[in-house]
Structure formats: C-alpha cells, structure tokens
Design a protein around this motif. Sequence first.
Motif, PDB file in Angstrom:
ATOM      1  N   VAL A 370       0.818  -1.214   0.000  1.00 18.95           N
ATOM      2  CA  VAL A 370       0.000   0.000   0.000  1.00 18.95           C
ATOM      3  C   VAL A 370       0.853   1.266   0.000  1.00 18.95           C
ATOM      4  O   VAL A 370       0.588   2.197  -0.772  1.00 18.95           O
ATOM      5  CB  VAL A 370      -0.994  -0.010   1.184  1.00 18.95           C
ATOM      6  N   PRO A 371       1.910   1.374   0.829  1.00 14.92           N
ATOM      7  CA  PRO A 371       2.736   2.587   0.753  1.00 14.92           C
ATOM      8  C   PRO A 371       3.348   2.796  -0.626  1.00 14.92           C
ATOM      9  O   PRO A 371       3.456   3.935  -1.098  1.00 14.92           O
ATOM     10  CB  PRO A 371       3.825   2.330   1.811  1.00 14.92           C
ATOM     11  N   ALA A 372       3.754   1.717  -1.286  1.00 15.66           N
ATOM     12  CA  ALA A 372       4.313   1.846  -2.630  1.00 15.66           C
ATOM     13  C   ALA A 372       3.260   2.336  -3.612  1.00 15.66           C
ATOM     14  O   ALA A 372       3.531   3.162  -4.487  1.00 15.66           O
ATOM     15  CB  ALA A 372       4.878   0.507  -3.094  1.00 15.66           C
ATOM     16  N   MET A 373       2.032   1.854  -3.465  1.00 17.82           N
ATOM     17  CA  MET A 373       0.947   2.298  -4.334  1.00 17.82           C
ATOM     18  C   MET A 373       0.681   3.784  -4.145  1.00 17.82           C
ATOM     19  O   MET A 373       0.522   4.538  -5.115  1.00 17.82           O
ATOM     20  CB  MET A 373      -0.316   1.490  -4.043  1.00 17.82           C
ATOM     21  N   VAL A 374       0.629   4.214  -2.888  1.00 15.34           N
ATOM     22  CA  VAL A 374       0.361   5.634  -2.613  1.00 15.34           C
ATOM     23  C   VAL A 374       1.477   6.512  -3.172  1.00 15.34           C
ATOM     24  O   VAL A 374       1.229   7.552  -3.773  1.00 15.34           O
ATOM     25  CB  VAL A 374       0.198   5.851  -1.095  1.00 15.34           C
ATOM     26  N   SER A 375       2.734   6.076  -3.004  1.00 12.70           N
ATOM     27  CA  SER A 375       3.869   6.827  -3.546  1.00 12.70           C
ATOM     28  C   SER A 375       3.770   6.956  -5.057  1.00 12.70           C
ATOM     29  O   SER A 375       4.038   8.015  -5.628  1.00 12.70           O
ATOM     30  CB  SER A 375       5.177   6.133  -3.148  1.00 12.70           C
ATOM     31  N   LEU A 376       3.358   5.875  -5.703  1.00 13.25           N
ATOM     32  CA  LEU A 376       3.235   5.891  -7.152  1.00 13.25           C
ATOM     33  C   LEU A 376       2.098   6.808  -7.593  1.00 13.25           C
ATOM     34  O   LEU A 376       2.231   7.575  -8.552  1.00 13.25           O
ATOM     35  CB  LEU A 376       3.001   4.466  -7.655  1.00 13.25           C
ATOM     36  N   GLY A 411      -7.985  -6.359   7.021  1.00 14.14           N
ATOM     37  CA  GLY A 411      -6.907  -5.460   7.395  1.00 14.14           C
ATOM     38  C   GLY A 411      -7.286  -4.004   7.241  1.00 14.14           C
ATOM     39  O   GLY A 411      -8.447  -3.647   7.025  1.00 14.14           O
ATOM     40  N   ASN A 412      -6.268  -3.117   7.360  1.00 16.91           N
ATOM     41  CA  ASN A 412      -6.502  -1.674   7.283  1.00 16.91           C
ATOM     42  C   ASN A 412      -6.022  -1.064   5.979  1.00 16.91           C
ATOM     43  O   ASN A 412      -6.131   0.144   5.791  1.00 16.91           O
ATOM     44  CB  ASN A 412      -5.802  -0.964   8.457  1.00 16.91           C
ATOM     45  N   ASN A 413      -5.455  -1.867   5.093  1.00 21.08           N
ATOM     46  CA  ASN A 413      -4.843  -1.299   3.890  1.00 21.08           C
ATOM     47  C   ASN A 413      -5.864  -0.647   2.958  1.00 21.08           C
ATOM     48  O   ASN A 413      -5.630   0.432   2.424  1.00 21.08           O
ATOM     49  CB  ASN A 413      -4.070  -2.385   3.136  1.00 21.08           C
ATOM     50  N   GLU A 414      -7.024  -1.301   2.752  1.00 22.33           N
ATOM     51  CA  GLU A 414      -8.045  -0.706   1.910  1.00 22.33           C
ATOM     52  C   GLU A 414      -8.561   0.592   2.519  1.00 22.33           C
ATOM     53  O   GLU A 414      -8.863   1.561   1.812  1.00 22.33           O
ATOM     54  CB  GLU A 414      -9.200  -1.685   1.686  1.00 22.33           C
ATOM     55  N   LEU A 415      -8.667   0.619   3.850  1.00 21.08           N
ATOM     56  CA  LEU A 415      -9.115   1.834   4.538  1.00 21.08           C
ATOM     57  C   LEU A 415      -8.130   2.978   4.328  1.00 21.08           C
ATOM     58  O   LEU A 415      -8.530   4.119   4.048  1.00 21.08           O
ATOM     59  CB  LEU A 415      -9.283   1.538   6.034  1.00 21.08           C
ATOM     60  N   GLU A 416      -6.836   2.684   4.437  1.00 19.16           N
ATOM     61  CA  GLU A 416      -5.824   3.724   4.233  1.00 19.16           C
ATOM     62  C   GLU A 416      -5.864   4.237   2.798  1.00 19.16           C
ATOM     63  O   GLU A 416      -5.689   5.433   2.544  1.00 19.16           O
ATOM     64  CB  GLU A 416      -4.431   3.166   4.554  1.00 19.16           C
ATOM     65  N   ARG A 419      -8.796   6.594   2.497  1.00 21.27           N
ATOM     66  CA  ARG A 419      -8.485   7.901   3.103  1.00 21.27           C
ATOM     67  C   ARG A 419      -7.615   8.731   2.181  1.00 21.27           C
ATOM     68  O   ARG A 419      -7.829   9.934   2.019  1.00 21.27           O
ATOM     69  CB  ARG A 419      -7.773   7.680   4.446  1.00 21.27           C
ATOM     70  N   TYR A 420      -6.632   8.067   1.550  1.00 19.35           N
ATOM     71  CA  TYR A 420      -5.763   8.803   0.611  1.00 19.35           C
ATOM     72  C   TYR A 420      -6.578   9.370  -0.546  1.00 19.35           C
ATOM     73  O   TYR A 420      -6.422  10.531  -0.931  1.00 19.35           O
ATOM     74  CB  TYR A 420      -4.661   7.885   0.092  1.00 19.35           C
ATOM     75  N   MET A 421      -7.467   8.566  -1.106  1.00 24.17           N
ATOM     76  CA  MET A 421      -8.249   9.023  -2.248  1.00 24.17           C
ATOM     77  C   MET A 421      -9.164  10.175  -1.866  1.00 24.17           C
ATOM     78  O   MET A 421      -9.347  11.127  -2.624  1.00 24.17           O
ATOM     79  CB  MET A 421      -9.078   7.866  -2.819  1.00 24.17           C
ATOM     80  N   LEU A 422      -9.747  10.125  -0.673  1.00 22.50           N
ATOM     81  CA  LEU A 422     -10.635  11.205  -0.235  1.00 22.50           C
ATOM     82  C   LEU A 422      -9.881  12.504  -0.020  1.00 22.50           C
ATOM     83  O   LEU A 422     -10.401  13.597  -0.271  1.00 22.50           O
ATOM     84  CB  LEU A 422     -11.358  10.801   1.053  1.00 22.50           C
ATOM     85  N   GLU A 423      -8.645  12.410   0.459  1.00 19.34           N
ATOM     86  CA  GLU A 423      -7.879  13.611   0.784  1.00 19.34           C
ATOM     87  C   GLU A 423      -7.169  14.209  -0.420  1.00 19.34           C
ATOM     88  O   GLU A 423      -6.849  15.399  -0.425  1.00 19.34           O
ATOM     89  CB  GLU A 423      -6.863  13.285   1.884  1.00 19.34           C
ATOM     90  N   GLU A 448     -13.754  11.532   9.091  1.00 15.91           N
ATOM     91  CA  GLU A 448     -12.715  12.493   9.444  1.00 15.91           C
ATOM     92  C   GLU A 448     -11.871  12.848   8.225  1.00 15.91           C
ATOM     93  O   GLU A 448     -11.519  14.012   8.015  1.00 15.91           O
ATOM     94  CB  GLU A 448     -11.837  11.912  10.555  1.00 15.91           C
ATOM     95  N   SER A 449     -11.546  11.860   7.418  1.00 18.98           N
ATOM     96  CA  SER A 449     -10.781  12.118   6.199  1.00 18.98           C
ATOM     97  C   SER A 449     -11.581  12.953   5.212  1.00 18.98           C
ATOM     98  O   SER A 449     -11.038  13.798   4.510  1.00 18.98           O
ATOM     99  CB  SER A 449     -10.374  10.792   5.537  1.00 18.98           C
ATOM    100  N   ARG A 450     -12.889  12.731   5.182  1.00 21.16           N
ATOM    101  CA  ARG A 450     -13.715  13.506   4.254  1.00 21.16           C
ATOM    102  C   ARG A 450     -13.723  14.979   4.647  1.00 21.16           C
ATOM    103  O   ARG A 450     -13.772  15.853   3.785  1.00 21.16           O
ATOM    104  CB  ARG A 450     -15.131  12.937   4.245  1.00 21.16           C
ATOM    105  N   MET A 451     -13.640  15.264   5.946  1.00 25.03           N
ATOM    106  CA  MET A 451     -13.611  16.665   6.391  1.00 25.03           C
ATOM    107  C   MET A 451     -12.342  17.358   5.945  1.00 25.03           C
ATOM    108  O   MET A 451     -12.322  18.568   5.704  1.00 25.03           O
ATOM    109  CB  MET A 451     -13.741  16.724   7.918  1.00 25.03           C
ATOM    110  N   ASN A 452     -11.242  16.577   5.800  1.00 28.27           N
ATOM    111  CA  ASN A 452      -9.971  17.151   5.348  1.00 28.27           C
ATOM    112  C   ASN A 452      -9.798  17.066   3.841  1.00 28.27           C
ATOM    113  O   ASN A 452      -8.725  17.373   3.321  1.00 28.27           O
ATOM    114  CB  ASN A 452      -8.799  16.415   6.024  1.00 28.27           C
ATOM    115  N   SER A 453     -10.839  16.616   3.136  1.00 33.43           N
ATOM    116  CA  SER A 453     -10.721  16.361   1.713  1.00 33.43           C
ATOM    117  C   SER A 453     -10.750  17.642   0.907  1.00 33.43           C
ATOM    118  O   SER A 453     -11.464  18.597   1.243  1.00 33.43           O
ATOM    119  CB  SER A 453     -11.857  15.439   1.247  1.00 33.43           C
TER     120      SER A 453
END
Length: 467
Positions: A370-376, A411-416, A419-423, A448-453
Amino acid sequence: MEPKSKLLATTSSQAQGACPDHMKDRFSDLPDEVAHQILSSVSILDLTRFGTLSKKCRELYLSTPSLNFDEFNNWNKSSYAKQFKLLSSLDRFLVRRRENKIQCFRICWSLSYGKAASLYNELYRVVTWIHMAVRCNVEVLDLELRIPDTTRLELPSCIFLCGSLRSLSVHCNKILTAPSLVSSTNLQYLKLTNVTVDEGLCKWISCSCKCIKELHLEHVEVENITMESSSLESFSFVFPSYCGLCHLNISCEKLEDIHIEWRFASTSSRSFKFFAPNLKYLKWIGNLLNNQNLGKLMCLEKAEIFLKHGVDNNDFSNVLEVLCSVCRAKVLILSGEMTKALMREGPVSTPFDDISYLGMHIESLDDNIVPAMVSLLRGMPNLKTLYIKSDPSIFIHKPELKEATIELSNGNNELELARYMLEDAKNLKKMVLLYSPQQSTHIRVVNESRMNSVATARVVFQEKQRK
C-alpha cells in the motif's frame, strides 16, 4: 403421390452425383470469387465431394485458391494401403489443379510411426506438395508438421525464394536451417513455433526480409537473437517456461508492438536491449535482468510490465530504470512485485505526467504494497482510471476518478487507500465503501478524512451481504 415422387427423384439424383436444378443454378450464378470465398472454409474431403456434383462444381473445385490439408491425422495410419491411397489422391488433386493460383495453403500432418521406407515416402509427398504450392504462386503457407525425433526435415529452399509468398507459419519440432543470405524474399509475416534455430536465421531475416512487418517466435530454442530491420512493426518472443536465450537485441525503427515472455533460472550472462523509438505497445513478462537498456520510449501508449527477480538474484535495484523508460506511456499495468520493488527503492521521483490509466495485478493489499501504491499515485497528476486487481478484493476507479468502489477486507490497507483518495483526489464525486458489521468503526475514520478532503465527494456506506 406426385410431391413424394418428386422428392424421391431429387434424392435419387443427389445420390447419383447430379446437382438439383435449383441448387445448381444458384451456385453457378455466383461470381467465381464469391464461390471461392465460400469454398475456402470447406474441408478438402467436402471439397472433393463438391467437385463431383457438376462440371461447374468441378471447375470451382480445381480452381479454389484456399486449400486445407488438416483432417487426416486420426485415420491415415490405419493401414499402409489406406495411407498410400490417401496420399495418392491428394497428389492427383494437386496435379489436376495444374498451375491454378493457390492463395492460402495449410498442411497439418502427423507422420506415421512405422517403417522407415513408409515414413520417408510420406515426408517426400508432403515436401512435394510444398513445391507444387510454390509453383502455383502461394501467398500464405501454414505448415504444422509432427515428425518423429529420428527423422530429419529440411524445408525446401524454394519456400524462401518464392516471390509470391507473403505469410509463412512453421510449427515443427525440428531444427530450422537458415536460408542463404543471397536469397531475398517478399515475406511480410513470419511465425515460428516449436523449432530450433541458430543466429543465422536472425541474420537472414535482418538482411533478406526487407518487407517483413510481423515476426513471432513461440517456444523457439535459440541462444541469441539480434534483429535489425527497417520494416518490422510487430515482434514477439514467447517462451512460458525457462529457455536458453541469453541475449536479445532489437533495433527496429518502425517497431510499434513488442511482446516478450522470457523466463530463466539465472540472470548472469543475459541482456535485453532494443532501439525502437516509435514503439507504442510493450508487454514484458518474465524475469528482471541485470543488464537491460530500453532507451526512451517517447511514443509509448501502453506498457504492461510483469517482472519477477531471478532465482539467483533478489536485487530489484534497476526497476526504476525500467519504469523511467516507460514513463511516457498513457496506460501502465504493473505486477505486484514491481510495485513492491518501487517501495524498496524509496519515493518515486520519476514523473508520470502522461499516465491516464494505471493497473496493478497483485496478490493482496498487504502492509508492504500500500505505501508503494500511494507513492506511485502521488506522481500521477493526470490519472483518470485506476484499476487494482487483488485477492480477495477488487478496487476500480472509473474514468476521470469521479467514482470509486472499495470493498474493505480484514486489514486496514483498503481503509488507508480510501483515506488517501478522499484527501487527494480532487475530481472524486462519489465513493462507495462496502464493509462488514464488525468494521462499523471505520465509518468515523472515513468521515474524518472527508472533512480534510480537497474534494466534495459523497461517501456511501454499504454493509456487505452475508453469504
């Protein structure tokens, strides 16, 4: 009784080989090229029966330009007498055709495992058919020959000297000898399957095939491939299992499409280099090499990279080199190992400004990927479609990143990722989250992530139906 007597008369005339008037007139009125097009899909046995119906049918039978000898493998070995009769009848058919043009000729033949004299007679007949096809200015020749290991086959040189030949396919478990370099050909399409060749064949293609547009090698045993062509537009080398190819060098200015499936146990003494400035489509499956040079592919539209490290090498340090070469692609599809390798290399600094579609085929969304995906993703400002195929969940982004559906796993990876996509996804309008009852606490985290989106995405929570 009259209708019944007419029916009996029609049946009787068909049994005697005469064609009913209404059938004969319909087919006779067709232009020859239309009749030939219909007969091109008819087997040689049915074509022979058709030729007995009338004089016109016999003319079409002997002049049809598409011939298919591929249905005798199950019964031509029943006895030597039947085999000899079959071979003789096919010989007579080709002789009676005289020099009527053969546009397309396919031979699919399994040589009998019997006495040597019988086997070599059978092989001689097949080679004779090839000679006859060449004399009739064949344009498309498709050879699928199954020959005992103890029998040697050498394709007649007339094939490579045939000026009319445009397409050649050879499927045969034998060594294919390279033609003489002095022989030139007008071949535009060449496909070799299950043959063994040497570098001489590649040299012949480079020097003598000035019109070649497509070259496909499947399960071809060869030590080195060096290909230089000013006309080649499509090239593939497919060998799903480990093979002995050591060096692959391609230099083709007009090459637009390349497909490589190349696996090996050891990366040592292997290299992959190609110069193809106009390449549009790249598919590369197999092992990452220590020595590879793809250059800058400025015209690339789609790249599919599914690479693993070699058995003797866990080093993915040159993965960024590969991605730098394909960074101008509009569509990029990566394997999970490639994505993980990016994470090990640290933040991705290569700009992927042109990528509008990103696909990832991974086994699961684990903590490493997941971190590699977000970095990409952060390096792809113009991304419009994201497709992530994983087990157990599939995550799809629709065009222009306006809608996303994510199924949360344990797990929490899909949730993270949600959150990234919303923000960060500015154009996102709607996100659907599928969750199980025990994941209800995730609703607060997502809100909470949607409020920071930066986007005004509407989030829809749907409880997964129990199976």
